[in-house]
Design an enzyme around this catalytic site. Structure first.
Site, PDB file in Angstrom:
ATOM      1  N   LYS A  53       7.964  -9.869 -11.668  1.00 38.92           N
ATOM      2  CA  LYS A  53       8.242  -9.023 -12.838  1.00 38.92           C
ATOM      3  C   LYS A  53       7.183  -9.230 -13.916  1.00 38.92           C
ATOM      4  O   LYS A  53       6.728  -8.275 -14.551  1.00 38.92           O
ATOM      5  CB  LYS A  53       9.648  -9.340 -13.381  1.00 38.92           C
ATOM      6  CG  LYS A  53      10.773  -8.828 -12.469  1.00 38.92           C
ATOM      7  CD  LYS A  53      12.156  -9.357 -12.856  1.00 38.92           C
ATOM      8  CE  LYS A  53      13.197  -8.910 -11.828  1.00 38.92           C
ATOM      9  NZ  LYS A  53      14.554  -9.422 -12.106  1.00 38.92           N
ATOM     10  N   GLN A  97      17.579 -13.847 -15.423  1.00 36.95           N
ATOM     11  CA  GLN A  97      17.641 -13.696 -13.967  1.00 36.95           C
ATOM     12  C   GLN A  97      18.954 -14.286 -13.435  1.00 36.95           C
ATOM     13  O   GLN A  97      19.354 -15.382 -13.813  1.00 36.95           O
ATOM     14  CB  GLN A  97      16.426 -14.389 -13.323  1.00 36.95           C
ATOM     15  CG  GLN A  97      16.305 -14.193 -11.824  1.00 36.95           C
ATOM     16  CD  GLN A  97      16.045 -12.746 -11.413  1.00 36.95           C
ATOM     17  OE1 GLN A  97      15.409 -11.981 -12.132  1.00 36.95           O
ATOM     18  NE2 GLN A  97      16.531 -12.360 -10.243  1.00 36.95           N
ATOM     19  N   ASP A 120      18.048  -4.985 -18.106  1.00 36.12           N
ATOM     20  CA  ASP A 120      18.665  -4.940 -16.779  1.00 36.12           C
ATOM     21  C   ASP A 120      19.815  -3.935 -16.706  1.00 36.12           C
ATOM     22  O   ASP A 120      20.291  -3.616 -15.616  1.00 36.12           O
ATOM     23  CB  ASP A 120      19.233  -6.315 -16.419  1.00 36.12           C
ATOM     24  CG  ASP A 120      18.326  -7.095 -15.497  1.00 36.12           C
ATOM     25  OD1 ASP A 120      17.614  -6.454 -14.697  1.00 36.12           O
ATOM     26  OD2 ASP A 120      18.352  -8.336 -15.569  1.00 36.12           O
TER      27      ASP A 120
HETATM   28  N1  GUN Z   1      19.360 -10.987  -9.405  1.00 30.34           N
HETATM   29  C1  GUN Z   1      19.282 -10.110  -8.384  1.00 30.34           C
HETATM   30  N2  GUN Z   1      18.896  -8.902  -8.837  1.00 30.34           N
HETATM   31  C2  GUN Z   1      18.731  -9.027 -10.165  1.00 30.34           C
HETATM   32  C3  GUN Z   1      18.302  -8.126 -11.186  1.00 30.34           C
HETATM   33  O1  GUN Z   1      18.039  -6.937 -10.971  1.00 30.34           O
HETATM   34  N3  GUN Z   1      18.243  -8.655 -12.436  1.00 30.34           N
HETATM   35  C4  GUN Z   1      18.555  -9.948 -12.700  1.00 30.34           C
HETATM   36  N4  GUN Z   1      18.470 -10.363 -13.960  1.00 30.34           N
HETATM   37  N5  GUN Z   1      18.936 -10.802 -11.786  1.00 30.34           N
HETATM   38  C5  GUN Z   1      19.015 -10.341 -10.517  1.00 30.34           C
END
Ligand code: GUN
Length: 292
Positions: A53, A97, A120
C-alpha cells in the site's frame, strides 16, 4: 473460451488515472493526498499488504506515513494514535491493518476512526451510507470487485449472484453493492451454516468466492458460462519457490476456468484492485478536503 479478468492491468490503468489527478492537484498548488497506515504485530501477510500500500502511494504521487507497533501494544496506545491521526489536518485518510491481536477490540478501533478519514470504509457510518446508496468511502475489496465488473462490462441486471462468505469486509458489503439500484443483481449469501452450498452455486450466473478456503469451488459446482470472481488469497506452502509459499484462491482455477465466461486469477485478480480502491478512497477524502 473464457476471458481472464486482469486485475493487475486494470489496477495499473487506474493508478495512472489517479497519478494524473495528483499531478494536476499539485500544479494547482494543493497538497497531494496523504494516506497513513497503522500496522500492529508481525503477521507476514499483513506486512506485505501494508508495504504494498505504501509502494502504491509512492507510485501515484501520494504522501504516505506508516506507524508500526509490536504485537503487545496496549489498546489505549493504538486508540491515542488514531485520535492523533483524526486531528492531524495533514492526513486525508488512514487505515489500521486487520486482523489485530486478540487483546485489542477490532470494532472499538474501527469506531474510533473519524468517518471522514476512514480510507478502508469500515466505519459503521460509511457502511450505513453505502447501505442506503449515499456517496462515501466503500470497503476496498468490494469496491475493487465492482470496478472489475464495470470495466469488463459484465451484465449484472437480473443475474443470479451467489456470494460465498459473510465477512464484514467482503461478503456482506459486496452483497449490498451487487443488489443495489443500477447494478440490480439478485443476490444470495452462503456461509458455513448454509445447507448444500454446491446446489446453490450451480444456479449462479456470478459467483463471488470470499471464504478463505483454497480450491473450495470446483468445476462441478459451476454452471456453464458463469462469471467467477475469486477473492481468496491464502498462503500455502510451496517448497522450491523463493519465498516458500504461494497464494491460493478459493477457486480450483484449472478445472473451473474452462466452464466460465469470465474468471479472475489469483494472484493478479481482485488483490491489486483492493489496493487501488484504497488509493481511490484517499483521493476522494483529499478532494473533499480541497472543497472545504
Ligand atoms: N485485512 C484484510 N483486508 C484488509 C483491508 O482491506 N484493510 C485492512 N485495514 N485490513 C485488511
Amino acid at each position: 473460451m473464457y476471458t481472464l479478468i486482469d486485475g493487475k492491468q486494470t489496477a495499473a490503468d487506474i493508478r495512472r488515472e489517479i497519478a494524473d489527478k495528483v499531478a494536476s492537484m499539485r500544479k494547482r498548488g494543493f497538497a497531494v493526498p496523504h494516506l497513513a497506515a497503522v500496522l500492529v504485530g508481525d503477521d507476514p501477510s499483513s506486512r506485505t499488504y501494508v508495504s504494498n500500500k505504501v509502494k502504491d502511494c509512492e507510485e501515484v504521487g501520494f504522501r504516505s506515513t506508516l506507524v508500526t507497533y509490536g504485537n503487545d501494544v496496549p489498546e489505549d496506545i493504538l486508540l491515542a494514535k488514531i485520535e492523533e491521526f483524526n486531528s492531524d489536518s495533514s492526513i486525508d485518510g488512514f487505515i489500521v491493518q486487520l486482523p489485530l491481536p486478540d487483546h485489542i477490540k477490532e470494532t472499538k478501533v474501527i469506531e474510533a476512526i473519524d468517518p471522514s478519514k476512514d480510507a478502508d470504509g469500515f466505519h459503521p457510518v460509511n457502511l450505513g451510507r453505502m447501505m442506503i446508496g449515499l456517496e462515501g468511502f466503500l470497503p476496498a475489496t468490494p469496491y475493487g470487485i465492482m470496478e472489475l465488473i464495470k470495466r469488463y462490462r459484465i451484465e449484472t441486471r437480473g443475474k443470479n449472484c451467489v456470494v460465498i462468505g459473510r465477512s464484514n469486509i467482503v461478503g456482506r458489503p459486496v452483497s449490498i453493492l451487487l443488489s443495489g439500484k443500477g447494478v440490480d443483481a439478485t443476490v444470495t449469501v452462503v456461509h458455513s451454516r448454509t445447507a448444500n452450498i454446491p446446489d446453490v452455486l450451480r444456479e449462479a450466473d456470478i459467483i463471488i468466492a470470499a471464504l478463505g478456503s483454497p480450491g473450495f469451488v470446483k468445476a462441478e459446482m459451476v454452471k456453464e458460462g458463469a462469471v467467477v470472481i475469486d477473492v481468496g488469497t491464502t498462503r500455502v506452502e510451496a517448497p522450491g519457490t523463493k519465498s516458500g509459499f504461494r497464494l491460493s484462491g478459493d477457486v480450483d482455477f484449472e478445472s473451473v476456468a474452462p466452464k466460465c465466461s469470465f474468471i479472475t486469477p489469483v494472484p493478479g485478480g481482485v488483490g491489486p484492485m483492493t489496493r487501488v480502491s484504497l488509493l481511490k478512497n484517499t483521493l476522494f477524502a483529499a478532494q473533499n478536503r480541497k472543497q472545504g
